[in-house]
Structures are given as C-alpha cells and as structure tokens.
Write a protein that holds these residues in place. Sequence first.
Motif, PDB file in Angstrom:
ATOM      1  N   THR A  87       3.370   1.862 -11.726  1.00 50.95           N
ATOM      2  CA  THR A  87       3.943   0.928 -12.566  1.00 50.95           C
ATOM      3  C   THR A  87       4.956   1.292 -13.538  1.00 50.95           C
ATOM      4  O   THR A  87       4.848   2.484 -13.732  1.00 50.95           O
ATOM      5  N   GLY A  88       6.084   0.397 -13.620  1.00 54.54           N
ATOM      6  CA  GLY A  88       7.154   0.708 -14.484  1.00 54.54           C
ATOM      7  C   GLY A  88       8.328   1.785 -14.000  1.00 54.54           C
ATOM      8  O   GLY A  88       8.955   2.205 -14.852  1.00 54.54           O
ATOM      9  N   THR A  89       8.128   2.015 -12.609  1.00 55.30           N
ATOM     10  CA  THR A  89       9.161   3.002 -11.925  1.00 55.30           C
ATOM     11  C   THR A  89      10.487   2.392 -11.601  1.00 55.30           C
ATOM     12  O   THR A  89      11.404   2.950 -11.127  1.00 55.30           O
ATOM     13  N   GLY A  90      10.340   0.939 -11.551  1.00 58.62           N
ATOM     14  CA  GLY A  90      11.686   0.357 -11.267  1.00 58.62           C
ATOM     15  C   GLY A  90      11.759  -0.254  -9.627  1.00 58.62           C
ATOM     16  O   GLY A  90      12.633  -0.294  -9.119  1.00 58.62           O
ATOM     17  N   LYS A  91      10.391  -0.561  -9.150  1.00 59.70           N
ATOM     18  CA  LYS A  91      10.288  -1.098  -7.850  1.00 59.70           C
ATOM     19  C   LYS A  91      11.120  -2.412  -7.775  1.00 59.70           C
ATOM     20  O   LYS A  91      11.918  -2.600  -6.805  1.00 59.70           O
ATOM     21  N   ALA A 173       7.683  -5.923  -2.327  1.00 58.32           N
ATOM     22  CA  ALA A 173       7.855  -4.926  -3.685  1.00 58.32           C
ATOM     23  C   ALA A 173       6.709  -5.032  -4.550  1.00 58.32           C
ATOM     24  O   ALA A 173       6.501  -6.369  -5.195  1.00 58.32           O
ATOM     25  N   GLY A 174       6.042  -4.113  -5.029  1.00 59.27           N
ATOM     26  CA  GLY A 174       4.987  -4.207  -5.879  1.00 59.27           C
ATOM     27  C   GLY A 174       4.072  -3.037  -6.013  1.00 59.27           C
ATOM     28  O   GLY A 174       4.316  -1.899  -5.202  1.00 59.27           O
ATOM     29  N   VAL A 197       8.341  -1.049  10.067  1.00 55.95           N
ATOM     30  CA  VAL A 197       8.518  -1.160   8.560  1.00 55.95           C
ATOM     31  C   VAL A 197       9.226   0.241   8.035  1.00 55.95           C
ATOM     32  O   VAL A 197       9.047   1.621   8.779  1.00 55.95           O
ATOM     33  N   CYS A 198      10.016   0.126   6.823  1.00 54.21           N
ATOM     34  CA  CYS A 198      10.532   1.016   6.144  1.00 54.21           C
ATOM     35  C   CYS A 198      10.011   1.373   4.801  1.00 54.21           C
ATOM     36  O   CYS A 198      10.087   0.333   3.955  1.00 54.21           O
ATOM     37  N   PHE A 199       9.191   2.504   4.358  1.00 57.67           N
ATOM     38  CA  PHE A 199       8.856   2.458   3.257  1.00 57.67           C
ATOM     39  C   PHE A 199       9.628   3.431   2.229  1.00 57.67           C
ATOM     40  O   PHE A 199       9.991   4.387   2.566  1.00 57.67           O
ATOM     41  N   LEU A 200       9.905   2.726   0.919  1.00 52.86           N
ATOM     42  CA  LEU A 200      10.697   3.413  -0.174  1.00 52.86           C
ATOM     43  C   LEU A 200       9.494   3.724  -1.195  1.00 52.86           C
ATOM     44  O   LEU A 200       9.055   2.852  -1.576  1.00 52.86           O
ATOM     45  N   TRP A 201       9.521   4.924  -1.513  1.00 55.56           N
ATOM     46  CA  TRP A 201       8.832   5.071  -3.007  1.00 55.56           C
ATOM     47  C   TRP A 201       9.499   5.637  -4.179  1.00 55.56           C
ATOM     48  O   TRP A 201      10.207   6.629  -4.119  1.00 55.56           O
ATOM     49  N   VAL A 202       9.571   4.810  -5.042  1.00 57.51           N
ATOM     50  CA  VAL A 202      10.403   5.117  -6.404  1.00 57.51           C
ATOM     51  C   VAL A 202       9.300   6.006  -7.107  1.00 57.51           C
ATOM     52  O   VAL A 202       8.188   5.536  -7.546  1.00 57.51           O
ATOM     53  N   ASP A 203       9.677   7.035  -7.435  1.00 55.94           N
ATOM     54  CA  ASP A 203       8.789   8.222  -8.193  1.00 55.94           C
ATOM     55  C   ASP A 203       9.336   8.461  -9.438  1.00 55.94           C
ATOM     56  O   ASP A 203      10.528   8.560  -9.505  1.00 55.94           O
TER      57      ASP A 203
END
Length: 381
Positions: A87-91, A173-174, A197-203
């Motif tokens: 939560t809060g990372t900019g997804k 996104a979520g 599917v392509c997974f992106l992870w904003v960390d």
Amino acid sequence: MHTTEGTFVQLLSSHVATFYYNINHISVCVQPFKASPANYNHHLKKAIMMMMCKLQAHASLLQMPINLSLLRRRPQKEKVVVVMGATGTGKSRLAVDIATRYPAEIINSDKMQVYEGLDIVTNKITDEESDGVPHHLIGIVDSDTDFTSSDFVSTSSVAMKSIVSRNNLPIIAGGSNSFIEALVDDRNHEFRSSYDVCFLWVDVAMPVLEQFVSARVNRMVAEGMVDEVRNLFNPNSDYSKGIRRAIGVPEFDSFFRSEYSSSTDEKVRSNLLESAINETKINTCKLACRQLRKIHRLKNIKGWKIHRLDATKAFQQNGKEADDAWAELVAVPGSAIVSQYIHDFDHSRIFTTATSAGGGRAIREFERRTAVATDYSASLV
C-alpha cells in the motif's frame, strides 16, 4: 519460397517492425528527460543500444538450426499486465503511466476500493490522477456486502474480456494479492489458458514507506477522513463485513462513541482521536508488511516471474526531483518491460537441433532488415 520459410521470414520481419515501433516508443518513454537535453540524449542512446544488443543476440541465435513447424503450434493468448506492491507505493500511478503509453484500461484489484463510499479512507484514484484512463471495479459494490476472491475472479474476468474486445490492454492494479492469486492460479486454469501475464512490482524500502504512510494518513485527516468515517459510523456496526473492514474505520470506534457520551471531556476525546490516527498508521504499515510477504511468497515459492521496480529514491525526494526519479526508476523501465512483453517472441521455442531448408535465406533477409533498422536508429541519435 517454401511456406515454412515464408512464415519464418514474416516472423523475423515482425521483429524488425517491432524495432521500428520501439524506436518511436523509446522517444515517448524518455519524454520526462526532455527538459534536460543531456539527460534526454543519454537515455535515448542507452535505450537504443539496449535494443540493438537484443537484435544482435537474436541474429547470433539465428545461426542455429531451426524447427519451423513449431511456429504454427504456439497458441495465441491475450496479454495482461499486473501491477503489484504494498500500500502506498504508487501502483495506480505506474498503471496510469503505462496506460497512457498504450491503448489500455485499468482493473482495480484493491478489495476495499471495490466498495461504494469512503473515497478518502480507501485512497480511491481521483479523476485527475486517472488522466482519462478508463478504470473498472471501483465503487461498484454496496458497502455492507462482502466481496470475495471468487467475486473478483468472475467480475475481473468479464472486465478483461470486455477490454480485449476493444483491442485494449488490461492492466490489473491493486494491493490485494489474494485477489490476484485467486485469478491467476484458479483451479480450472482458465486464466492461464487464455492469458499471458506480465507482473510488475513497485517496491519501496520499508523505513521510507513507513514515513510516507504516516504523512499520507495526516493528509487524509486534513482532507476530511474523520468526517467521512463519522458519516458511516453505527454503534452496532460489524467491522468484519464490507467496507467497515477498511483500515481507518474500526480504529475510530472509541472516538466516535465518546462523541455520544456527555461524560467524556474534551481532553479525553482529543486523546482518543490522536490514538485512532496513530493506530491507523500502525495498521497500515502492518498491512504493507503482509503484502510484501505475500509478494515474496508468490515470487520465491510459487515461482511467479515478477519484475521489481525500486521506487525508494523517488519517495525520498520532493517536487520535480521526485517526479524525475519516478520517471527514471519506475515509469520508464516499467514501460520498457511492458513494451518488450507485448512485442517480444520467445526464440527458445523455435531453435532446435533439427535442420530446415531455406533457413539460410531467412537469416540473410533478417540480417538485411536489421541493418536497415540500425541505420534508422543512428539517424535518430
């Protein structure tokens, strides 16, 4: 020319066409650096060199014998991008960044944002933030209804089919990873059989994220979060159902009850409010930790191929510097990953120890077209 050879030349030609597309797309991706000519040229050259290295690697692989029959065996699947993160990372921001570069629509996978109401508490994306990109599954469920993982699978599947029918790219996104896992790894394998599917992870590093979460809760309070929750408050509320499960709702129960009591003085009431706000911050950080553990499990135990984008430095900056860091560390590389995912082809499926007639002519045709693309890229730099 044999049919199989013609098919292969068409495939190779599509790579060159993809290269032309990516050269133009690269210019879009590096737009955030346009204000600084030196940075713009640097990132443009770097992106083009990466593309040329990729083409050269493909050309070297073409010296291997080729089994052309496999070209007709590969089933065509629709493509989906999933943006994950705590939560809060900019997804949502990254999802919009990508959706403004492609014909795309966004499907919300936050289990609280599917409910009507509490827009501040649940951090629903605003019209300004959405930048005109269509969003699905936001504010569609009554606040007292339980929306389960099964409900998400069925509704998101309908949304994906609708988006694909318009020749657009679905972007999910979520932060509700249980929803994503239920969709991707459903028992009937319906998703895997129909979609790549392509997974992106904003960390974001947890100490930095904790500071951001604290500041965000303060902003939410300033924007009217307390009044928003007060309007939903009911002394007989069940905080285990519907939108009342959202962080920022049960934490204020004692404070709102004190408002109903004439015996509670202002100092006690003020302390209860401060306690509710602090508890909201703490529980949000706990949620972020749980979300990260889930992502690590999906990546390391279940073997999901998840591309990590570290946004920490962007969260440590302010104003234009933060926007520039976001573009450099998240938006541009994230868009590049999606571009490659959409247009790339897995060559490992067609190179075998078998020989094929006509392969030499196909290779020479590919090399000729690659040379043309190289000249074109040089003219842009």
